[in-house]
Each structure stands twice: as structure tokens, then as C-alpha cells.
Write a protein that holds these residues in place. Structure first.
Motif, mmCIF file in Angstrom:
data_model
loop_
_atom_site.group_PDB
_atom_site.id
_atom_site.type_symbol
_atom_site.label_atom_id
_atom_site.label_comp_id
_atom_site.label_asym_id
_atom_site.label_seq_id
_atom_site.Cartn_x
_atom_site.Cartn_y
_atom_site.Cartn_z
ATOM 1 N N SER A 183 0.808 -1.215 0.000
ATOM 2 C CA SER A 183 0.000 0.000 0.000
ATOM 3 C C SER A 183 0.847 1.273 0.000
ATOM 4 N N THR A 184 2.173 1.125 0.018
ATOM 5 C CA THR A 184 3.081 2.270 -0.015
ATOM 6 C C THR A 184 3.996 2.149 -1.223
ATOM 7 N N VAL A 185 4.052 3.215 -2.032
ATOM 8 C CA VAL A 185 4.844 3.159 -3.259
ATOM 9 C C VAL A 185 5.904 4.254 -3.262
ATOM 10 N N ILE A 186 7.027 3.936 -3.854
ATOM 11 C CA ILE A 186 8.051 4.930 -4.173
ATOM 12 C C ILE A 186 7.778 5.332 -5.615
ATOM 13 N N LEU A 187 7.293 6.534 -5.808
ATOM 14 C CA LEU A 187 6.788 6.953 -7.111
ATOM 15 C C LEU A 187 7.861 7.699 -7.894
ATOM 16 N N VAL A 188 8.218 7.163 -9.047
ATOM 17 C CA VAL A 188 9.260 7.754 -9.887
ATOM 18 C C VAL A 188 8.632 8.412 -11.105
ATOM 19 N N THR A 189 8.849 9.708 -11.229
ATOM 20 C CA THR A 189 8.451 10.435 -12.424
ATOM 21 C C THR A 189 9.255 11.727 -12.490
ATOM 22 N N THR A 190 9.111 12.462 -13.591
ATOM 23 C CA THR A 190 9.791 13.736 -13.753
ATOM 24 C C THR A 190 9.363 14.701 -12.655
ATOM 25 N N ALA A 191 10.298 15.523 -12.179
ATOM 26 C CA ALA A 191 10.028 16.380 -11.014
ATOM 27 C C ALA A 191 8.797 17.254 -11.212
ATOM 28 N N TRP A 192 8.634 17.864 -12.422
ATOM 29 C CA TRP A 192 7.484 18.742 -12.618
ATOM 30 C C TRP A 192 6.159 17.984 -12.741
ATOM 31 N N HIS A 193 6.242 16.689 -12.955
ATOM 32 C CA HIS A 193 5.038 15.858 -13.075
ATOM 33 C C HIS A 193 4.612 15.265 -11.734
ATOM 34 N N MET A 194 5.439 15.443 -10.706
ATOM 35 C CA MET A 194 5.201 14.762 -9.434
ATOM 36 C C MET A 194 3.930 15.220 -8.719
ATOM 37 N N PRO A 195 3.594 16.524 -8.642
ATOM 38 C CA PRO A 195 2.373 16.898 -7.901
ATOM 39 C C PRO A 195 1.108 16.216 -8.415
ATOM 40 N N ARG A 196 0.926 16.192 -9.730
ATOM 41 C CA ARG A 196 -0.278 15.548 -10.275
ATOM 42 C C ARG A 196 -0.228 14.032 -10.051
ATOM 43 N N SER A 197 0.964 13.464 -10.118
ATOM 44 C CA SER A 197 1.103 12.024 -9.922
ATOM 45 C C SER A 197 0.804 11.633 -8.486
ATOM 46 N N VAL A 198 1.377 12.368 -7.531
ATOM 47 C CA VAL A 198 1.119 12.069 -6.123
ATOM 48 C C VAL A 198 -0.365 12.221 -5.815
ATOM 49 N N TRP A 199 -0.975 13.287 -6.316
ATOM 50 C CA TRP A 199 -2.406 13.511 -6.075
ATOM 51 C C TRP A 199 -3.227 12.339 -6.607
ATOM 52 N N SER A 200 -2.883 11.853 -7.795
ATOM 53 C CA SER A 200 -3.637 10.741 -8.394
ATOM 54 C C SER A 200 -3.503 9.467 -7.573
ATOM 55 N N PHE A 201 -2.295 9.152 -7.135
ATOM 56 C CA PHE A 201 -2.077 7.917 -6.383
ATOM 57 C C PHE A 201 -2.669 8.013 -4.979
ATOM 58 N N GLU A 202 -2.542 9.175 -4.334
ATOM 59 C CA GLU A 202 -3.146 9.319 -3.017
ATOM 60 C C GLU A 202 -4.666 9.287 -3.091
ATOM 61 N N SER A 203 -5.225 9.749 -4.194
ATOM 62 C CA SER A 203 -6.678 9.686 -4.380
ATOM 63 C C SER A 203 -7.169 8.248 -4.467
ATOM 64 N N GLN A 204 -6.258 7.325 -4.812
ATOM 65 C CA GLN A 204 -6.604 5.908 -4.849
ATOM 66 C C GLN A 204 -6.366 5.220 -3.510
ATOM 67 N N GLY A 205 -5.976 5.995 -2.490
ATOM 68 C CA GLY A 205 -5.781 5.427 -1.162
ATOM 69 C C GLY A 205 -4.402 4.867 -0.909
ATOM 70 N N LEU A 206 -3.454 5.133 -1.816
ATOM 71 C CA LEU A 206 -2.091 4.647 -1.644
ATOM 72 C C LEU A 206 -1.250 5.679 -0.900
ATOM 73 N N LYS A 207 -0.317 5.193 -0.108
ATOM 74 C CA LYS A 207 0.664 6.073 0.520
ATOM 75 C C LYS A 207 1.819 6.253 -0.454
ATOM 76 N N VAL A 208 2.248 7.496 -0.653
ATOM 77 C CA VAL A 208 3.232 7.798 -1.693
ATOM 78 C C VAL A 208 4.497 8.390 -1.078
ATOM 79 N N ILE A 209 5.626 7.827 -1.476
ATOM 80 C CA ILE A 209 6.938 8.416 -1.200
ATOM 81 C C ILE A 209 7.458 8.925 -2.533
ATOM 82 N N ALA A 210 7.585 10.230 -2.680
ATOM 83 C CA ALA A 210 7.962 10.822 -3.963
ATOM 84 C C ALA A 210 9.435 10.585 -4.253
#
Length: 256
Positions: A183-210
Motif C-alpha cells: 500500500s506504499t509506493v516509491i513513485l518515480v516520475t519527472t520532477a514537474w510531473h510529481m504533484p499531479r502524480s502524487v495527487w492521483s495515487f493518493e486519491s486511490q488510497g495509496l501512501k506515496v513516497i515521492a
């Protein structure tokens, strides 16, 4: 069709499409003062968006939203997995016998995800389908191929090959992780893409480590060239505008 329509609309709204439409409108009404003003405004926007200070003003809030990952600070008492988001394909690459390869964005993300996997020993979930194409490989499959080239064991790679957007990345990955009780992910993406990515994954109930990578904001003092237009700077400014529009659209679409 809805995905194609949304991408077409964003192309028309965002530069260069939106700026070109602004200039065309000005040319149509060029005999009027406000028509000439629109043409001038379009040219000014092209210039400003092509300069480093404006690019940095747009990208800095996105890139600084999450600090670079410090692997030594990762929690030791949680089951973690690395999620790698696709960033586009370099289609039918001649130097690779015509096989699909990765765009520069996707390659930088994949390099970093591979480095993290080799350092931590965590499994990697590359996510991405064939977006608006029936002739390319799914991004997840292409990223899997490169992860293996970079030394990640095939048994440690679990591809998701259907997602066509960041929101679908999050939905599809959540289902795959549930099978492994993660339930916890280390999310890898481009730095400027991270806010939208974290928001999307947290909206699915996942804990995100950017785990942001591939920063673009200038870290050296500006000089004369910084205020002169450059095509690559214009492209990066447009990436920032695309992200702001994407954040707004996601919140309107998925919260209302």
C-alpha cells in the motif's frame, strides 16, 4: 474518443496552439487596435515563454513540491514497491532495429527507477499503455526491456500495460499492488510531473513516497542568453503549463 478529444482541446488551449490562435485572431481583426494588440501579445508570449526566468517561474513550484528522495530515510517497517510512470515513446527507433524505445523523459525516469531498484532491492512496477496508437508497444513493456538492460532482474519487474493517463496509472497499479499486499509506493516520475502524480495515487488510497527526477529549473545565475528565446526552453515552459492545466482538470473531473 474522449481521450483523443481532451488531448486535442489541450493542444489548442496551450502553447503553441493557443498562442497561434491568438495571433490569427489578431490578424483577422488587424485593422482594429485590439486586433494589433493581440498580435503583439502573441509575439510577447512566445518570447517570454522561451526564456529561462519565465520557464523557471512556471516549473519551480512543481519541481520543489517534493524533495529529492533520500534512500537511507525509507521506512524499514513497511512493504514498499517502486512505481515507474511512462513518459512517452521514441517510436520505431532505427538504431534499435526499428523497435520502440523510450523518449528522453521516459528514459530518465527508467534510469532512476533502475538505480533505486538496484540500491534497495524493491520490485519495480512500470506503468503505461499504448496511448492513441495501435502500432506501438505498450510503454510498460518497453520500460521493462530497458530495466532489464540496466540490471534489474526480470522477476522483480511487474508491468502494467493498459494505462493511458496518470489517473489510469494510479487505478491500475493499485489493483496490481493489492495482490501483493503493498500500500506504499516509491513513485518515480519527472520532477514537474510529481504533484499531479502524487495527487492521483493518493486519491486511490495509496501512501506515496515521492522520488522525483530530471529537474529542469536553472540553478546557475542568469546571463544575457537566459533572456533570449530558445526552443527547448519554450518546450519546457509548455510542459509546466500543461501540468497546471492537468492538475485543474483532474480535480474538476475526479472530485466533482
Amino acid at each position: 474518443m474522449s481521450l483523443l478529444l481532451s488531448k486535442a482541446v489541450s493542444q489548442l488551449l496551450l502553447p503553441p496552439g493557443g498562442v497561434i490562435l491568438l495571433a490569427l485572431l489578431g490578424l483577422i481583426f488587424y485593422k482594429r487596435f485590439w486586433g494589433r494588440l493581440l498580435v503583439f501579445l502573441a509575439l510577447l508570449l512566445f518570447w517570454l515563454l522561451s526564456t529561462e526566468p519565465v520557464r523557471d517561474t512556471l516549473l519551480n513550484p512543481l519541481e520543489q513540491a517534493y524533495a529529492p528522495l533520500q534512500t537511507e530515510q525509507l521506512p524499514a517497517d513497511e512493504k514498499l514497491a517502486i512505481v515507474l510512470l511512462g513518459g512517452g515513446l521514441y517510436e520505431k527507433a532505427p538504431e534499435y532495429e526499428g523497435r520502440d524505445s523510450l523518449s528522453s523523459f521516459a528514459m530518465m525516469r527508467t534510469l532512476y527507477a533502475a538505480d533505486l531498484a538496484l540500491k534497495t532491492g524493491f520490485d519495480v512496477y512500470p506503468s503505461g499503455g499504448a496511448v492513441l496508437s495501435t502500432t506501438t508497444e505498450p510503454e510498460g513493456a518497453v520500460m521493462q526491456r530497458w530495466l532489464k538492460r540496466f540490471g534489474v532482474a526480470e522477476s522483480a519487474i511487474h508491468i502494467e500495460a493498459a494505462a493511458r493517463s496518470t489517473w489510469e496509472n494510479a487505478m491500475n497499479i493499485k489493483a496490481k499492488l493489492a495482490e501483493q499486499d503493498v500500500s506504499t509506493v516509491i513513485l518515480v516520475t519527472t520532477a514537474w510531473h510529481m504533484p499531479r502524480s502524487v495527487w492521483s495515487f493518493e486519491s486511490q488510497g495509496l501512501k506515496v513516497i515521492a522520488a522525483p527526477c530530471d529537474y529542469k529549473v536553472e540553478r546557475e545565475p542568469y546571463d544575457l542568453r537566459s533572456y533570449l528565446p530558445r526552443w527547448n526552453v519554450f518546450s519546457e515552459s509548455c510542459d509546466g503549463l500543461h501540468e497546471y492545466l492537468g492538475l485543474l482538470w483532474y480535480r474538476l473531473k475526479h472530485l466533482l
